[in-house]
Design an enzyme around this catalytic site. Structure first.
Site, PDB file in Angstrom:
ATOM      1  N   HIS A 197       1.922 103.897  42.546  1.00  0.00           N
ATOM      2  CA  HIS A 197       3.273 103.667  43.068  1.00  0.00           C
ATOM      3  C   HIS A 197       4.299 104.658  42.508  1.00  0.00           C
ATOM      4  O   HIS A 197       5.401 104.757  43.044  1.00  0.00           O
ATOM      5  CB  HIS A 197       3.716 102.218  42.795  1.00  0.00           C
ATOM      6  CG  HIS A 197       4.070 101.917  41.378  1.00  0.00           C
ATOM      7  ND1 HIS A 197       3.191 101.327  40.494  1.00  0.00           N
ATOM      8  CD2 HIS A 197       5.208 102.112  40.671  1.00  0.00           C
ATOM      9  CE1 HIS A 197       3.781 101.151  39.331  1.00  0.00           C
ATOM     10  NE2 HIS A 197       5.009 101.633  39.413  1.00  0.00           N
ATOM     11  N   ASP A 227      -3.837 100.815  41.803  1.00  0.00           N
ATOM     12  CA  ASP A 227      -2.558 101.416  41.414  1.00  0.00           C
ATOM     13  C   ASP A 227      -2.758 102.572  40.434  1.00  0.00           C
ATOM     14  O   ASP A 227      -2.046 102.687  39.438  1.00  0.00           O
ATOM     15  CB  ASP A 227      -1.620 100.358  40.814  1.00  0.00           C
ATOM     16  CG  ASP A 227      -0.170 100.833  40.783  1.00  0.00           C
ATOM     17  OD1 ASP A 227       0.170 101.748  41.552  1.00  0.00           O
ATOM     18  OD2 ASP A 227       0.603 100.304  39.955  1.00  0.00           O
ATOM     19  N   SER A 308       6.138 102.934  33.951  1.00  0.00           N
ATOM     20  CA  SER A 308       4.919 102.872  34.755  1.00  0.00           C
ATOM     21  C   SER A 308       4.135 104.177  34.646  1.00  0.00           C
ATOM     22  O   SER A 308       4.687 105.266  34.821  1.00  0.00           O
ATOM     23  CB  SER A 308       5.259 102.605  36.219  1.00  0.00           C
ATOM     24  OG  SER A 308       5.835 101.335  36.370  1.00  0.00           O
TER      25      SER A 308
END
Length: 462
Positions: A197, A227, A308
């Site tokens: 993402h 992911d 992230s």
């Protein structure tokens, strides 16, 4: 003002004591008594008379001084005796007290000195410098790993519209940012693992290195369900790489540190500390490839937007997870999640080799039964409350060839109950290989039937 007679120096009394009279002040005072009038008159008389009288006078004075000298000797003897007695008493006291002091110990040869024993109840306060040993220092470990942490900026094309509604040329605009971990340097290139993402939808990716230099990144492969994504950059300015650890050894309570770029490059390589709150947590996530049940490490180390793709490391400096997400709800704190390193490694290797993850493909669109209103469930028995509804079918897929139809309700795979679409995908992607046959338990028109499907690797989107 009243007149006073001038002070006459010659009539003053000399109070200074001769050196030989220090022992007896009274004797000194007597020696300095002024002579009486008779003696003064006799000194001023004729010389002839003075000679005779002087002899008599000296005789008289000697007779008077005789007893005084005897008295002085007695006094001196008493003073000497007192001094001697005081000295003897002082010596006795010194010899009595001295053994109980450190004076005699200090006179002993150095070879006989014993090491000083520090008592446990000592009240002496001392400043202790708490310097950690070089390689064991958490600060040193974090500094070393931080050199392998990068910032990632996602630029996406954006078209502008003028006043008259005409579309202008598109330009790259920064749409988001995240973090990444350099895990390999080979043949002049460096390889970065991050979250899917973070890079999804990018027309350009820019990577910021530890020394501030920037490099344009190429996407080697992405996987939306896990992911994860792998990037490649020029390795000329890369000075360090991170090493993966064994995430299966983690236990709740183990110390961990999260390193990343929360809120962008301005707070690059921020380090937060926490513990492992839980391992093997199953979290439902919504991805661009559909809902997925992902297994994660739960930690209370602060993970914020921009973290992230960053590293979750253990005290040895090994990467045990890739920070992926957090629960950001009102009143919720300390719920961050990372993809375990043991799940990251095989995905990364496949992405480097193939650029994609080949998974079994059914070719059906899915919806959870509990999200479908009762009126659309047809003649489904009331006892069936969980399952997956087939919404649409790819005409060239294995599901179409096996005879699936829209509105079919899947309740099992190879005899294992399936409650929702996330469980179906997890079973399909973890327990089935391409070419395997799966027996689906399906309700159609209120009746349970079995459909057997031979899965393929078709890349069409479900």
């Amino acid at each position: 003002m009243e007149n006073k007679e001038p002070f006459e120096q010659e009539n003053s009394i000399d109070l200074s004591l001769p050196a030989n009279s220090a022992g007896n002040p009274s004797e000194a005072a007597e020696d300095h008594k002024p002579l009486d009038e008779d003696s003064v008159n006799k000194e001023t008389g004729p010389v002839e008379a003075n000679s005779t009288n002087s002899d008599l006078e000296h005789a008289r004075i000697n007779e008077e001084k005789g007893p005084k000298r005897t008295s002085r000797l007695k006094k001196n003897a008493k003073g000497f005796a007192s001094t001697l007695a005081a000295g003897v008493i002082g010596s006795v006291l010194t010899l009595t007290i001295l053994p109980h002091t450190d004076y005699i110990k200090n006179l002993q040869p150095q070879a006989e000195e014993q090491p000083v024993q520090v008592q446990q109840n000592s009240t002496v306060a001392k400043t202790v410098s708490a310097k950690a040993d070089g390689t064991d220092s958490i600060a040193n470990i974090v500094e070393k790993v931080s050199k392998a942490i990068v910032g990632i900026e996602n630029y996406q094309q954006q078209q502008s519209v003028d006043f008259f509604g005409n579309t202008q040329s598109s330009q790259n605009v920064e749409a988001g940012s995240g973090s990444g971990v350099i895990f390999q340097k080979k043949n002049g290139y460096a390889y970065v693992v991050t979250n899917n993402h973070v890079v999804e939808g990018a027309s350009k990716l820019e990577v910021s290195l530890y020394d501030g230099t920037k490099a344009t990144a190429t996407v080697l492969g992405t996987d939306a369900l896990t992911d994860l994504a792998v990037l490649k950059i020029d390795g000329k300015n890369v000075t360090a790489t991170a090493t993966f650890g064994d995430s299966s050894t983690l236990r709740p309570g183990d110390q961990v540190y999260a390193i990343g770029n929360p809120l962008g490059s301005e707070l690059s390589r921020t380090v937060t500390q926490g513990i492992v709150s839980a391992t093997n947590r199953s979290i439902s996530v919504s991805t661009s490839a559909g809902d997925w049940e992902t297994t994660v490490i739960q930690t209370d180390a602060a993970i914020n937007p921009g973290n992230s793709g960053g590293a979750l490391i253990n005290p040895e400096g090994l990467v045990v997870g890739i920070n992926s997400m957090k629960i950001a709800e009102s009143g919720v704190e300390g719920l961050g999640f990372a993809i375990p390193s043991n799940d990251v490694i095989p995905i990364v290797n496949k992405l480097i080799k193939n650029g994609k993850i080949d998974r079994p493909y059914l070719g059906i669109g899915l919806a959870d039964l509990d999200q479908i209103p009762q009126v659309y469930r047809g003649d489904l028995p009331k006892s069936v409350t969980q399952g997956v509804v087939v919404m649409n079918i790819d005409g060239n897929s294995a599901a179409a060839r096996a005879g699936f139809q829209p509105k079919d309700i899947i309740v099992s795979m190879n005899g294992e109950k399936i409650a929702n679409s996330s469980e179906l995908r997890k079973y399909l992607y973890t327990k089935v290989k391409i070419g395997d046959k799966i027996k689906f338990g399906v309700y159609r028109d209120g009746k349970l039937k079995t459909i057997t499907v031979t899965v393929s690797n078709n890349r069409a989107t479900e």
